[in-house]
Scaffold this motif. Structure first.
Motif, mmCIF file in Angstrom:
data_model
loop_
_atom_site.group_PDB
_atom_site.id
_atom_site.type_symbol
_atom_site.label_atom_id
_atom_site.label_comp_id
_atom_site.label_asym_id
_atom_site.label_seq_id
_atom_site.Cartn_x
_atom_site.Cartn_y
_atom_site.Cartn_z
ATOM 1 N N GLY A 180 8.715 1.004 -2.692
ATOM 2 C CA GLY A 180 8.165 1.298 -1.385
ATOM 3 C C GLY A 180 7.418 2.628 -1.394
ATOM 4 N N LEU A 181 7.879 3.572 -2.223
ATOM 5 C CA LEU A 181 7.216 4.863 -2.335
ATOM 6 C C LEU A 181 5.883 4.759 -3.078
ATOM 7 N N LEU A 182 5.751 3.692 -3.860
ATOM 8 C CA LEU A 182 4.540 3.509 -4.661
ATOM 9 C C LEU A 182 3.516 2.615 -3.983
ATOM 10 N N ALA A 183 3.897 2.020 -2.857
ATOM 11 C CA ALA A 183 3.026 1.036 -2.206
ATOM 12 C C ALA A 183 1.690 1.630 -1.789
ATOM 13 N N LYS A 184 1.670 2.896 -1.459
ATOM 14 C CA LYS A 184 0.440 3.527 -0.984
ATOM 15 C C LYS A 184 -0.590 3.727 -2.087
#
Length: 254
Positions: A207-211
């Protein structure tokens, strides 16, 4: 375009990824190239592609560890001699590793610093006399979007790239009156081979890498995307660009 006809270019990391793509872009535009890499097998692949494209007569390859001071001193001297001078240095060599910061060992930290930041420094230091002798030398260094934007699990890598950005700004100012230009490319969302296996922790929160997905909606771009920008910056088309970084990420970090 033949923007590099007669121009002499040394490219590290030339055995794979963006470095290899840059070698072939400069060769395609008429340049004389020395491609350096720590991986001899990768360099052989670069040479094979140049042979297939009919540019092999303008390519020299050399095995070189950019983190080894003695090897860099000898390698740059040999490249300058082989080329008869030096117009452009492209510091594409680098490694990407990931880790929880609280689990990052000093060995891990020092490895990234040694290859990415110290390697860029050593190559630039040794190449500067030849570049300055031309009155119009160019250094293209590799930063990353991680230097300016939060990339989780990559604190050590980001620190090296931030250091490269600052180093580039400083030398651009220091040698500006001698005609040197120094610029950074800051790739992101590039399928370069190195990004295929960044070694994320097993429990990484994706989720932290989704951006980190590019806004253009076409997925990651290939290494030739960055090579084209490097060719522009290192040619006369980039003659008024220095002391800055160019972000190449498909709008990931708008």
């Amino acid at each position: 375009m033949q923007r590099f006809t007669g121009r002499r270019v040394l490219i590290t990391g030339g055995g794979s990824g963006i470095g290899r793509a840059t070698v072939h872009r400069i060769l395609a535009e008429g340049g004389l190239v020395v491609a350096a890499d720590v991986n001899a097998e990768g360099l052989a692949g670069t040479a094979e592609q140049a042979d297939a494209e009919g540019t092999a007569e303008r390519l020299t390859t050399t095995v070189l560890d950019v983190s080894d001071e003695d090897a860099v001193r000898a390698g740059v001297a040999a490249a300058v001699q082989a080329l008869g001078g030096l117009d452009v240095l492209v510091n594409a060599a680098g490694i990407l590793r990931s880790s929880h910061t609280h689990e990052t060992s000093l060995e891990f930290w020092n490895l990234l610093l040694r290859v990415n930041l110290t390697g860029t420094f050593l190559m630039t230091r040794e190449a500067l006399p030849a570049l300055l002798a031309t009155g119009s030398g160019v250094v293209v260094n590799f930063s990353s979007t991680s230097a300016s934007f939060a990339h989780p699990y990559m604190a050590a890598y980001a620190a090296t790239k931030g250091g490269i950005q600052s180093f580039t700004h400083a030398i651009a100012q220091e040698y500006s009156k001698q005609g040197l230009r120094a610029v950074c490319v800051a790739p992101g969302s590039i399928d370069s081979g190195m990004t295929n296996n960044p070694g994320l922790p097993a429990d990484a929160d994706f989720g932290l890498l989704a951006k980190l997905a590019p806004a253009l909606g076409q997925g990651f771009a290939g290494p030739q995307t960055v090579a084209g920008v490097i060719a522009m910056l290192a040619s006369e088309d980039g003659a008024f660009v220095t002391g800055t970084e160019i972000r190449i990420d498909g709008g990931t970090h708008m």
